[in-house]
Scaffold this motif. Structure first.
Motif, PDB file in Angstrom:
ATOM      1  N   LYS A  32     -56.975  -8.796 -11.521  1.00  0.00           N
ATOM      2  CA  LYS A  32     -56.724  -7.361 -11.690  1.00  0.00           C
ATOM      3  C   LYS A  32     -56.984  -6.907 -13.120  1.00  0.00           C
ATOM      4  O   LYS A  32     -57.515  -5.825 -13.353  1.00  0.00           O
ATOM      5  CB  LYS A  32     -55.273  -7.026 -11.315  1.00  0.00           C
ATOM      6  CG  LYS A  32     -55.013  -6.911  -9.823  1.00  0.00           C
ATOM      7  CD  LYS A  32     -53.611  -6.373  -9.535  1.00  0.00           C
ATOM      8  CE  LYS A  32     -53.460  -4.933  -9.973  1.00  0.00           C
ATOM      9  NZ  LYS A  32     -52.138  -4.379  -9.565  1.00  0.00           N
ATOM     10  N   SER A  33     -56.613  -7.739 -14.092  1.00  0.00           N
ATOM     11  CA  SER A  33     -56.780  -7.375 -15.494  1.00  0.00           C
ATOM     12  C   SER A  33     -58.253  -7.304 -15.890  1.00  0.00           C
ATOM     13  O   SER A  33     -58.620  -6.579 -16.813  1.00  0.00           O
ATOM     14  CB  SER A  33     -56.045  -8.375 -16.399  1.00  0.00           C
ATOM     15  OG  SER A  33     -56.690  -9.642 -16.387  1.00  0.00           O
ATOM     16  N   HIS A  46     -43.168 -10.265  -8.032  1.00  0.00           N
ATOM     17  CA  HIS A  46     -44.058 -11.330  -7.581  1.00  0.00           C
ATOM     18  C   HIS A  46     -43.473 -12.721  -7.879  1.00  0.00           C
ATOM     19  O   HIS A  46     -43.990 -13.720  -7.364  1.00  0.00           O
ATOM     20  CB  HIS A  46     -45.431 -11.194  -8.256  1.00  0.00           C
ATOM     21  CG  HIS A  46     -46.217 -10.014  -7.768  1.00  0.00           C
ATOM     22  ND1 HIS A  46     -47.134 -10.105  -6.748  1.00  0.00           N
ATOM     23  CD2 HIS A  46     -46.212  -8.711  -8.148  1.00  0.00           C
ATOM     24  CE1 HIS A  46     -47.670  -8.920  -6.527  1.00  0.00           C
ATOM     25  NE2 HIS A  46     -47.123  -8.051  -7.357  1.00  0.00           N
ATOM     26  N   LYS A 102     -41.820  -3.737 -12.293  1.00  0.00           N
ATOM     27  CA  LYS A 102     -41.838  -4.049 -10.854  1.00  0.00           C
ATOM     28  C   LYS A 102     -42.758  -5.233 -10.525  1.00  0.00           C
ATOM     29  O   LYS A 102     -42.634  -5.840  -9.460  1.00  0.00           O
ATOM     30  CB  LYS A 102     -42.262  -2.827 -10.043  1.00  0.00           C
ATOM     31  CG  LYS A 102     -43.691  -2.382 -10.271  1.00  0.00           C
ATOM     32  CD  LYS A 102     -44.031  -1.179  -9.376  1.00  0.00           C
ATOM     33  CE  LYS A 102     -45.490  -0.772  -9.559  1.00  0.00           C
ATOM     34  NZ  LYS A 102     -45.840   0.387  -8.686  1.00  0.00           N
ATOM     35  N   ASP A 103     -43.659  -5.566 -11.447  1.00  0.00           N
ATOM     36  CA  ASP A 103     -44.549  -6.711 -11.223  1.00  0.00           C
ATOM     37  C   ASP A 103     -43.781  -8.027 -11.207  1.00  0.00           C
ATOM     38  O   ASP A 103     -44.277  -9.034 -10.700  1.00  0.00           O
ATOM     39  CB  ASP A 103     -45.644  -6.755 -12.301  1.00  0.00           C
ATOM     40  CG  ASP A 103     -46.610  -5.580 -12.184  1.00  0.00           C
ATOM     41  OD1 ASP A 103     -46.824  -5.123 -11.053  1.00  0.00           O
ATOM     42  OD2 ASP A 103     -47.139  -5.135 -13.216  1.00  0.00           O
ATOM     43  N   PHE A 138     -53.048 -11.423 -10.947  1.00  0.00           N
ATOM     44  CA  PHE A 138     -52.976 -10.473 -12.060  1.00  0.00           C
ATOM     45  C   PHE A 138     -54.120 -10.693 -13.058  1.00  0.00           C
ATOM     46  O   PHE A 138     -54.562  -9.748 -13.706  1.00  0.00           O
ATOM     47  CB  PHE A 138     -51.621 -10.566 -12.764  1.00  0.00           C
ATOM     48  CG  PHE A 138     -50.533  -9.825 -12.050  1.00  0.00           C
ATOM     49  CD1 PHE A 138     -50.499  -8.436 -12.061  1.00  0.00           C
ATOM     50  CD2 PHE A 138     -49.553 -10.508 -11.340  1.00  0.00           C
ATOM     51  CE1 PHE A 138     -49.510  -7.744 -11.385  1.00  0.00           C
ATOM     52  CE2 PHE A 138     -48.557  -9.819 -10.658  1.00  0.00           C
ATOM     53  CZ  PHE A 138     -48.533  -8.436 -10.676  1.00  0.00           C
ATOM     54  N   TYR A 169     -52.544 -14.260  -1.480  1.00  0.00           N
ATOM     55  CA  TYR A 169     -53.048 -13.753  -2.761  1.00  0.00           C
ATOM     56  C   TYR A 169     -54.568 -13.841  -2.853  1.00  0.00           C
ATOM     57  O   TYR A 169     -55.213 -12.964  -3.440  1.00  0.00           O
ATOM     58  CB  TYR A 169     -52.397 -14.508  -3.926  1.00  0.00           C
ATOM     59  CG  TYR A 169     -51.064 -13.931  -4.329  1.00  0.00           C
ATOM     60  CD1 TYR A 169     -50.979 -12.770  -5.072  1.00  0.00           C
ATOM     61  CD2 TYR A 169     -49.875 -14.544  -3.949  1.00  0.00           C
ATOM     62  CE1 TYR A 169     -49.759 -12.228  -5.440  1.00  0.00           C
ATOM     63  CE2 TYR A 169     -48.640 -14.013  -4.303  1.00  0.00           C
ATOM     64  CZ  TYR A 169     -48.588 -12.853  -5.052  1.00  0.00           C
ATOM     65  OH  TYR A 169     -47.380 -12.305  -5.400  1.00  0.00           O
ATOM     66  N   PRO A 202     -49.707 -15.733  -8.003  1.00  0.00           N
ATOM     67  CA  PRO A 202     -49.548 -14.382  -8.565  1.00  0.00           C
ATOM     68  C   PRO A 202     -50.173 -14.220  -9.941  1.00  0.00           C
ATOM     69  O   PRO A 202     -50.700 -13.150 -10.258  1.00  0.00           O
ATOM     70  CB  PRO A 202     -48.021 -14.191  -8.620  1.00  0.00           C
ATOM     71  CG  PRO A 202     -47.426 -15.527  -8.397  1.00  0.00           C
ATOM     72  CD  PRO A 202     -48.413 -16.324  -7.638  1.00  0.00           C
ATOM     73  N   LEU A 225     -49.061  -3.996 -17.261  1.00  0.00           N
ATOM     74  CA  LEU A 225     -48.019  -4.681 -16.491  1.00  0.00           C
ATOM     75  C   LEU A 225     -46.728  -3.876 -16.539  1.00  0.00           C
ATOM     76  O   LEU A 225     -46.352  -3.333 -17.578  1.00  0.00           O
ATOM     77  CB  LEU A 225     -47.800  -6.083 -17.053  1.00  0.00           C
ATOM     78  CG  LEU A 225     -49.016  -7.026 -16.981  1.00  0.00           C
ATOM     79  CD1 LEU A 225     -48.673  -8.377 -17.576  1.00  0.00           C
ATOM     80  CD2 LEU A 225     -49.487  -7.183 -15.548  1.00  0.00           C
ATOM     81  N   LYS A 226     -46.055  -3.810 -15.383  1.00  0.00           N
ATOM     82  CA  LYS A 226     -44.829  -3.034 -15.268  1.00  0.00           C
ATOM     83  C   LYS A 226     -43.669  -3.933 -14.846  1.00  0.00           C
ATOM     84  O   LYS A 226     -43.881  -5.063 -14.405  1.00  0.00           O
ATOM     85  CB  LYS A 226     -45.022  -1.906 -14.250  1.00  0.00           C
ATOM     86  CG  LYS A 226     -46.164  -0.963 -14.599  1.00  0.00           C
ATOM     87  CD  LYS A 226     -46.400   0.045 -13.494  1.00  0.00           C
ATOM     88  CE  LYS A 226     -47.582   0.947 -13.818  1.00  0.00           C
ATOM     89  NZ  LYS A 226     -47.876   1.914 -12.734  1.00  0.00           N
TER      90      LYS A 226
END
Length: 375
Positions: free
Chosen positions: A80-81, A96, A92-93, A77, A146, A73, A89-90
């Motif tokens: 993604k970044s 993971h 809810k992340d 990320f 992933y 994970p 980042l939130k």
């Protein structure tokens, strides 16, 4: 030898992680996530260095071993970044991290609450117990999932760039391609090593362990070199930018443009291209063109993709290579260097120019000039 390399890898990972956390250029979020990734990796291999310490603290050692479940994970990320410049980042992340929590909880009954004899059974049993087998399955299954998500994200990035930008440089994913390749090599070695670990092939196990450390050391040294050489190594895009497949019907009804409106928009675009030659601007993107024409960028993208069957990238570069072909065809430009011409028509690099030109005319610029001037 393995211990010495592991020591070097451990401190190099931590050194680069500290450096990334303190660097004030480039993508701050991606630097921090990469620093976390390197720190997790350093913690994971620390058992090769602090053997006696972990031998006396088996609960901590099991926690360390389970920490590798976070690798996939974090890697996801990190990608993604880099791909999305506006990533935030939130809360809810944190979901993971659920596989990591489950893996830690599954060892509580028979390992963490057991005595030292029970704990050693987990380390010495060549036929892995259920908990150990479960962790390996989760780890590898999670990694494959992933990795699939990462490559899907990279493909979407490529499609979005083709729909919105004309500069090939922003499409350069070489950093991520190399990053993922080295990671996959290292991950493959780890998988094979973990399989061999449950056999009697001790010599092969030691060889793979050393190889794993060498590849990991190369990995982190290469990251350090790239970070020092180019802190802003990858330009991201907004996650809100839409992407379409050429000639593929839009899924959202609001994205549909009727034929008459599409023809009007396309005529306006082509007229602007012929009269004002905006494609000569190497950094031209669809938003810039939209402002020049006073037409929404989304509508331009839909018209080019669904009615012309081209990405914005290919559409603009077709004008650039045609402009270059006209220049190459003139005897008065015979002494003009190819490099000068490609910069003049809006390209930034010789390789991207040659690729686009050959795609359009099936010959290189030099061959095209030779053929035209010999006619």
């Amino acid at each position: 030898m393995t211990e010495s390399i592991a020591l070097l890898v451990f401190f190099t990972h931590l050194l680069v992680a500290v450096f990334l956390l303190n660097i004030h250029s480039g993508n701050q979020l991606s630097n921090r996530i990469l620093a976390v990734f390197l720190s997790v990796t350093a913690f994971d291999i620390s058992n090769f260095i602090f053997t006696s310490f972990y031998g006396a603290h088996l609960n901590l050692d099991m926690f360390r071993a389970n920490f590798s479940v976070l690798t996939a994970p974090i890697l996801y990320f990190y990608v993604k970044s880099i791909v999305y410049s506006d990533l935030k980042l939130k809360a809810k992340d944190l979901l993971h991290a659920i596989p990591f929590i489950i893996v830690c909880l599954i060892f509580i009954p028979r390992f963490h609450l057991g005595d030292d004899i029970a704990k050693m059974a987990f380390y010495n049993n060549h036929e892995p117990l259920f908990e150990v087998l479960f962790v390996h399955v989760v780890l590898y299954l999670q990694m494959f999932i992933y990795l699939a998500l990462i490559f899907k994200k990279l493909n979407r990035y490529k499609l979005t760039v083709l729909n919105n930008y004309s500069d090939i440089e922003i499409l350069n994913k070489q950093w991520l391609n190399n990053f993922m390749m080295v990671f996959l090599i290292d991950f493959t070695i780890v998988v094979v090593r973990n399989i061999i670990k449950f056999t009697e092939l001790q010599g092969l196990l030691n060889l793979l362990t050393t190889l794993m450390m060498v590849v990991t050391l190369f990995f982190v040294c290469w990251i350090l070199w790239q970070t020092l050489h180019n802190p802003s190594i990858f330009q991201g895009i907004s996650s809100k930018v839409k992407s379409f497949e050429p000639k593929k019907p839009p899924q959202n009804p609001s994205d549909v443009v009727d034929v008459n409106e599409a023809q009007r928009v396309l005529s306006t675009i082509k007229c602007h291209m012929s009269l004002n030659k905006p494609y000569l601007n190497p950094s031209l993107n669809i938003d810039t063109l939209a402002k020049q024409l006073n037409i929404p960028a989304l509508k331009i993208s839909i018209v080019l993709n669904h009615h012309l069957g081209q990405h914005f990238f290919d559409f603009i570069n077709s004008y650039r290579v045609n402009e270059a072909a006209n220049i190459l065809s003139l005897k008065s430009n015979k002494q003009k260097a190819i490099l000068e011409i490609l910069l003049e028509v809006g390209f930034n690099s010789k390789s991207s120019f040659n690729t686009a030109f050959k795609k359009h005319f099936a010959v290189t610029p030099s061959q095209y000039r030779k053929e035209r001037l010999n006619d």
